[in-house]
Structures are given as C-alpha cells and as structure tokens.
Design a protein around this motif. Structure first.
Motif, mmCIF file in Angstrom:
data_model
loop_
_atom_site.group_PDB
_atom_site.id
_atom_site.type_symbol
_atom_site.label_atom_id
_atom_site.label_comp_id
_atom_site.label_asym_id
_atom_site.label_seq_id
_atom_site.Cartn_x
_atom_site.Cartn_y
_atom_site.Cartn_z
ATOM 1 N N ASP A 44 13.058 9.112 -1.391
ATOM 2 C CA ASP A 44 13.989 8.996 -2.639
ATOM 3 C C ASP A 44 13.266 8.649 -3.916
ATOM 4 O O ASP A 44 13.955 7.891 -4.601
ATOM 5 C CB ASP A 44 14.877 7.664 -2.186
ATOM 6 C CG ASP A 44 15.515 8.283 -1.128
ATOM 7 O OD1 ASP A 44 16.181 9.198 -1.006
ATOM 8 O OD2 ASP A 44 16.140 7.225 -0.216
ATOM 9 N N TRP A 45 11.934 8.652 -3.863
ATOM 10 C CA TRP A 45 11.156 8.312 -5.355
ATOM 11 C C TRP A 45 11.324 9.483 -6.154
ATOM 12 O O TRP A 45 10.379 10.432 -5.907
ATOM 13 C CB TRP A 45 9.953 7.871 -5.042
ATOM 14 C CG TRP A 45 9.343 7.034 -6.344
ATOM 15 C CD1 TRP A 45 8.126 7.695 -7.162
ATOM 16 C CD2 TRP A 45 9.677 5.878 -6.708
ATOM 17 N NE1 TRP A 45 8.109 6.932 -8.099
ATOM 18 C CE2 TRP A 45 8.944 5.815 -8.033
ATOM 19 C CE3 TRP A 45 10.582 5.083 -6.668
ATOM 20 C CZ2 TRP A 45 9.042 4.728 -8.899
ATOM 21 C CZ3 TRP A 45 10.645 3.735 -7.269
ATOM 22 C CH2 TRP A 45 9.761 3.655 -8.629
ATOM 23 N N ASP A 46 12.305 9.229 -7.086
ATOM 24 C CA ASP A 46 12.197 10.544 -7.928
ATOM 25 C C ASP A 46 12.627 10.035 -9.342
ATOM 26 O O ASP A 46 12.547 8.941 -9.780
ATOM 27 C CB ASP A 46 13.244 11.640 -7.579
ATOM 28 C CG ASP A 46 14.639 10.897 -7.427
ATOM 29 O OD1 ASP A 46 14.978 9.763 -7.877
ATOM 30 O OD2 ASP A 46 15.659 11.614 -6.844
ATOM 31 N N SER A 47 12.771 10.987 -10.433
ATOM 32 C CA SER A 47 13.082 10.623 -11.608
ATOM 33 C C SER A 47 14.367 9.693 -11.799
ATOM 34 O O SER A 47 14.034 8.918 -12.701
ATOM 35 C CB SER A 47 13.383 11.858 -12.331
ATOM 36 O OG SER A 47 14.607 12.602 -12.008
ATOM 37 N N MET A 48 15.358 9.644 -10.996
ATOM 38 C CA MET A 48 16.441 8.706 -10.869
ATOM 39 C C MET A 48 15.817 7.413 -10.377
ATOM 40 O O MET A 48 16.411 6.394 -11.103
ATOM 41 C CB MET A 48 17.473 9.200 -10.078
ATOM 42 C CG MET A 48 18.341 10.405 -10.657
ATOM 43 S SD MET A 48 18.903 10.080 -12.287
ATOM 44 C CE MET A 48 20.153 8.632 -11.927
ATOM 45 N N ALA A 105 0.830 -1.077 0.018
ATOM 46 C CA ALA A 105 0.136 -0.076 -0.132
ATOM 47 C C ALA A 105 0.777 1.172 -0.049
ATOM 48 O O ALA A 105 0.360 2.493 0.018
ATOM 49 C CB ALA A 105 -1.012 -0.162 1.276
ATOM 50 N N THR A 106 2.335 1.133 0.020
ATOM 51 C CA THR A 106 3.026 2.401 -0.022
ATOM 52 C C THR A 106 2.802 3.102 -1.311
ATOM 53 O O THR A 106 2.906 2.506 -2.210
ATOM 54 C CB THR A 106 4.607 1.886 -0.075
ATOM 55 O OG1 THR A 106 4.681 1.005 1.190
ATOM 56 C CG2 THR A 106 5.508 3.212 0.034
ATOM 57 N N VAL A 107 2.644 4.316 -1.077
ATOM 58 C CA VAL A 107 2.581 5.373 -2.231
ATOM 59 C C VAL A 107 3.882 5.912 -2.425
ATOM 60 O O VAL A 107 4.383 6.389 -1.822
ATOM 61 C CB VAL A 107 1.553 6.554 -1.579
ATOM 62 C CG1 VAL A 107 1.407 7.657 -2.950
ATOM 63 C CG2 VAL A 107 0.066 5.984 -1.220
ATOM 64 N N LEU A 108 4.042 5.446 -3.639
ATOM 65 C CA LEU A 108 5.658 5.806 -4.390
ATOM 66 C C LEU A 108 5.858 7.272 -4.027
ATOM 67 O O LEU A 108 7.004 7.598 -3.810
ATOM 68 C CB LEU A 108 5.941 5.309 -5.678
ATOM 69 C CG LEU A 108 5.414 3.635 -5.797
ATOM 70 C CD1 LEU A 108 5.722 3.371 -7.329
ATOM 71 C CD2 LEU A 108 6.715 3.015 -4.822
ATOM 72 N N GLU A 136 2.581 5.516 -18.097
ATOM 73 C CA GLU A 136 2.307 4.283 -17.370
ATOM 74 C C GLU A 136 2.888 4.515 -15.851
ATOM 75 O O GLU A 136 2.263 4.323 -14.742
ATOM 76 C CB GLU A 136 2.975 3.097 -17.770
ATOM 77 C CG GLU A 136 2.456 2.489 -19.100
ATOM 78 C CD GLU A 136 3.346 1.488 -19.913
ATOM 79 O OE1 GLU A 136 2.820 0.528 -20.446
ATOM 80 O OE2 GLU A 136 4.670 1.650 -19.828
ATOM 81 N N VAL A 137 3.953 5.143 -15.868
ATOM 82 C CA VAL A 137 4.413 5.571 -14.590
ATOM 83 C C VAL A 137 3.708 6.568 -13.685
ATOM 84 O O VAL A 137 3.676 6.287 -12.620
ATOM 85 C CB VAL A 137 5.939 6.182 -14.686
ATOM 86 C CG1 VAL A 137 6.327 6.841 -13.237
ATOM 87 C CG2 VAL A 137 6.903 5.322 -15.161
ATOM 88 N N LYS A 138 3.110 7.517 -14.480
ATOM 89 C CA LYS A 138 2.140 8.167 -13.814
ATOM 90 C C LYS A 138 0.722 7.628 -13.037
ATOM 91 O O LYS A 138 0.181 8.079 -12.092
ATOM 92 C CB LYS A 138 1.549 9.378 -14.605
ATOM 93 C CG LYS A 138 2.693 10.274 -15.033
ATOM 94 C CD LYS A 138 2.076 11.434 -16.050
ATOM 95 C CE LYS A 138 3.049 12.159 -16.589
ATOM 96 N NZ LYS A 138 2.744 13.220 -17.774
ATOM 97 N N ILE A 139 0.405 6.525 -13.666
ATOM 98 C CA ILE A 139 -0.630 5.764 -13.163
ATOM 99 C C ILE A 139 -0.387 4.918 -12.070
ATOM 100 O O ILE A 139 -1.362 4.228 -11.373
ATOM 101 C CB ILE A 139 -1.417 5.171 -14.195
ATOM 102 C CG1 ILE A 139 -0.782 3.929 -14.965
ATOM 103 C CG2 ILE A 139 -2.124 6.090 -15.189
ATOM 104 C CD1 ILE A 139 -1.650 2.847 -15.700
ATOM 105 N N LEU A 140 0.964 4.358 -11.935
ATOM 106 C CA LEU A 140 1.465 3.470 -10.854
ATOM 107 C C LEU A 140 1.643 4.219 -9.611
ATOM 108 O O LEU A 140 2.680 4.496 -9.345
ATOM 109 C CB LEU A 140 2.527 2.517 -11.393
ATOM 110 C CG LEU A 140 2.504 1.943 -12.669
ATOM 111 C CD1 LEU A 140 3.678 1.436 -13.074
ATOM 112 C CD2 LEU A 140 1.336 0.949 -12.699
#
Length: 63
Positions: free
Chosen positions: A18-22, A10-13, A43-47
């Motif tokens: 540390d969840w960034d473009s890298m 359930a963790t929201v990225l 795809e990244v935006k919906i995950l």
C-alpha cells in the motif's frame, strides 16, 4: 491497508503493497498539519525505511 503490527523500524517502505504515491501524499498532509512541513520528492526518495522517516521527522520538527 498496512497493519501497525506489521511495521517495524526496519520495514522498507517500498516493499509495502500500500506504499504508493497516495500514501506519500497522505504522509505529507499529516506532516503539514501536525509539524508544519512537508517532504520534497528528493527527501521521500532517500527515506527507505520506516526508521529513516521517523528520524527525519524528529530532526525537522526539533529545529
């Protein structure tokens, strides 16, 4: 760096420091190497949650 113990399905990225473009680039590198596909920007935006990412990888890798 994020500790594995701190991540649940359930963790929201986006709330992970540390969840960034890298991190996204790193994820795509691993997906390309291990599963032979990468994620598009859309795809990244919906995950949003870790579980979304796992489910999506499972769906794409079983095709």
């Amino acid at each position: 760096m994020v500790d594995v113990e701190d991540v649940t399905p359930a963790t929201v990225l986006d709330i992970l420091e540390d969840w960034d473009s890298m991190a996204t680039i790193s994820l795509n590198a691993v997906l390309d190497e291990q599963f032979d596909f990468t994620l598009s920007e859309e795809e990244v935006k919906i995950l949003n949650e870790y579980s979304d990412t796992l489910n999506y990888i499972d769906q794409k890798s079983t095709k």
